[in-house]
Write a protein that holds these residues in place. Structure first.
Motif, PDB file in Angstrom:
ATOM      1  N   THR A   1       2.310   1.620  -3.542  1.00 39.61           N
ATOM      2  CA  THR A   1       1.282   2.097  -4.470  1.00 39.61           C
ATOM      3  C   THR A   1       0.962   3.569  -4.232  1.00 39.61           C
ATOM      4  O   THR A   1       0.762   4.333  -5.186  1.00 39.61           O
ATOM      5  CB  THR A   1      -0.003   1.249  -4.317  1.00 39.61           C
ATOM      6  N   SER A   2       0.950   3.971  -2.965  1.00 40.13           N
ATOM      7  CA  SER A   2       0.687   5.382  -2.645  1.00 40.13           C
ATOM      8  C   SER A   2       1.798   6.272  -3.179  1.00 40.13           C
ATOM      9  O   SER A   2       1.532   7.362  -3.713  1.00 40.13           O
ATOM     10  CB  SER A   2       0.569   5.557  -1.127  1.00 40.13           C
TER      11      SER A   2
ATOM     12  N   ALA B   1       0.839  -1.206   0.000  1.00 46.48           N
ATOM     13  CA  ALA B   1       0.000   0.000   0.000  1.00 46.48           C
ATOM     14  C   ALA B   1       0.872   1.254   0.000  1.00 46.48           C
ATOM     15  O   ALA B   1       0.574   2.239  -0.684  1.00 46.48           O
ATOM     16  CB  ALA B   1      -0.924   0.002   1.218  1.00 46.48           C
ATOM     17  N   ILE B   2       1.978   1.213   0.755  1.00 44.49           N
ATOM     18  CA  ILE B   2       2.904   2.352   0.777  1.00 44.49           C
ATOM     19  C   ILE B   2       3.514   2.561  -0.604  1.00 44.49           C
ATOM     20  O   ILE B   2       3.587   3.691  -1.116  1.00 44.49           O
ATOM     21  CB  ILE B   2       4.020   2.125   1.830  1.00 44.49           C
TER      22      ILE B   2
ATOM     23  N   LEU C   1       1.289   6.564  -6.888  1.00 45.51           N
ATOM     24  CA  LEU C   1       0.152   7.443  -7.190  1.00 45.51           C
ATOM     25  C   LEU C   1       0.520   8.909  -6.985  1.00 45.51           C
ATOM     26  O   LEU C   1       0.156   9.768  -7.796  1.00 45.51           O
ATOM     27  CB  LEU C   1      -1.042   7.072  -6.306  1.00 45.51           C
ATOM     28  N   LEU C   2       1.243   9.198  -5.910  1.00 42.39           N
ATOM     29  CA  LEU C   2       1.676  10.572  -5.654  1.00 42.39           C
ATOM     30  C   LEU C   2       2.610  11.064  -6.756  1.00 42.39           C
ATOM     31  O   LEU C   2       2.516  12.207  -7.216  1.00 42.39           O
ATOM     32  CB  LEU C   2       2.375  10.660  -4.294  1.00 42.39           C
TER      33      LEU C   2
END
Length: 419
Positions: A157-158, A154-155, A161-162
């Motif tokens: 992917t975040s 999740a980190i 995305l950022l």
């Protein structure tokens, strides 16, 4: 060479990231930052085969970690045991990621997330199984490993995305900058073409007068050389007119006439002009405050011409500051009684009373270049008045006090602005 350099940088980053870790469950089983760095770099370097990449990383990173353990007075057999489990983790990660994501043709961020969660979980399970000699399994171990895999993925992917959002903002800003520049350039060209069209008619009048002079001279008893000269003048002017027409046609072909039918919001027009003028003020280190007030919103059909008018008046005000401090230019846009009213005020040097009645005349200018002595061409305000009256069927007026400032007011009917 470039490929090897990239792989070396990736391996080095992961090796350094492996030094940020926490121990979990059994000795030498660690949860490291490198497993956040690894999938991030795999995502942004998709041209590299992940098996090939993780095999190299799986050698460089564990060796680096093993060296750090060895100089920390850890027994050699324990160092080898730890390095072997690390190598196994990276090899497994690369193989699982290869089949779940890299080999696929239809990939997206969801596929990527599922792939790295699975790769992380499977690799950790295999690594801890080796360290536990494939016995002593407990449910909470698998549960914790699944949660860790999910959180790390999740980190990752975040972060991606950022990064993509940041790139999107940069691209959007760059596109807007280019579009703004295109609008400003087009407005200049269109206003110049408009002025050239007016000059074309003047040239035609001169040609007609020269030919009329030739006819008078030929009917009366004047020397033949006078007739020839007047006829040559008419011919030369005609050739100039043809070249002029060709230039106008060339410029018109460069412009997309369909853009004239595309309406632009007045607030967007103001945003473009404001950005352009503020950049000019900043670049030239001028002490000038620019203040736009748009009280009513409306669409403008022939927006290129309006851009040219407003910009011309603003830059005219900037020139009127003549290096003064605390300069201020205010642009007020509002609607009143079926008319769109544009007011441009400044606290510049103002205009002398005896010059007020001439400022819209072609060629009139009180400005000159102090370095070269060249007089400015004096077409700015002529342009403005011509566009306001001919294109928009509007009116422009000016009030000025010498040493106090100037106020230009433009009034255009709403139906003329909207089309």
């Amino acid at each position: 060479m470039k490929k090897f350099k990239t792989i070396f940088i990736v391996a080095t980053c992961i090796a350094l990231g492996s030094q940020v870790y926490v121990n979990l469950f059994v000795p030498y089983f660690t949860i490291t930052l490198s497993v956040i760095i690894l999938p991030t770099l795999l995502y942004f370097n998709r041209e590299f085969n992940p098996i090939y990449l993780t095999f190299i990383v799986g050698i460089v990173s564990p060796l680096y970690r093993g060296f750090m353990l060895y100089i920390s007075d850890i027994a050699l057999n324990q160092v080898i045991y730890s390095v072997f489990s690390d190598v196994l983790f990276y090899f497994t990660y690369g193989i699982v990621y290869y089949f779940l994501y890299w080999k696929r043709t239809d990939t997206n961020l969801t596929n990527f997330f599922v792939s790295i969660v699975t790769s992380d979980f499977v690799s950790n399970v295999l690594e801890i199984s080796v360290l536990m000699n494939f016995k002593g399994y407990k449910y909470n171990i698998f549960q914790t490993l699944a949660i860790i895999a999910f959180i790390r993925s999740a980190i990752v992917t975040s972060v991606i995305l950022l990064f993509r959002y940041y790139n999107f903002l940069l691209t959007k800003e760059e596109h807007e900058k280019r579009y703004r520049k295109l609008v400003l350039i087009t407005s200049k060209v269109k206003s110049e073409v408009y002025f050239m069209e007016k000059n074309k008619r003047d040239i035609e009048d001169v040609m007609k007068k020269a030919f009329y002079l030739y006819k008078i001279l030929s009917k009366n008893d004047y020397p033949t050389e006078f007739e020839n000269v007047s006829l040559d003048v008419a011919k030369d002017v005609h050739e100039i007119k043809k070249d002029y027409i060709n230039v106008i046609k060339g410029l018109e072909e460069m412009l997309d006439e369909r853009s004239d039918n595309t309406k632009m919001n007045i607030k967007d027009i103001v945003r473009f002009i404001e950005a352009d003028v503020k950049e000019y003020i900043r670049r030239n280190k001028l002490d000038i405050c620019l203040d736009f007030k748009v009280y009513d919103n409306f669409n403008v059909e022939k927006h290129f011409y309006l851009v040219s008018v407003i910009r011309n008046l603003i830059y005219n005000s900037i020139e009127a500051m003549d290096g003064r401090r605390n300069g201020c230019i205010r642009i007020i846009i509002r609607k009143e009684k079926g008319k769109c009213i544009f007011t441009i005020l400044d606290n510049g040097s103002g205009i002398k009373n005896e010059n007020l009645s001439y400022i819209f005349n072609p060629g009139f200018s009180t400005k000159f270049d102090r370095k070269t002595g060249d007089i400015y061409r004096g077409l700015g305000l002529t342009h403005v008045k011509g566009i306001v009256t001919d294109i928009f069927s509007g009116a422009i007026s000016v009030v000025s006090r010498e040493g106090k400032g100037t106020k230009f007011t433009i009034k255009i009917k709403e139906d003329k602005i909207g089309g």
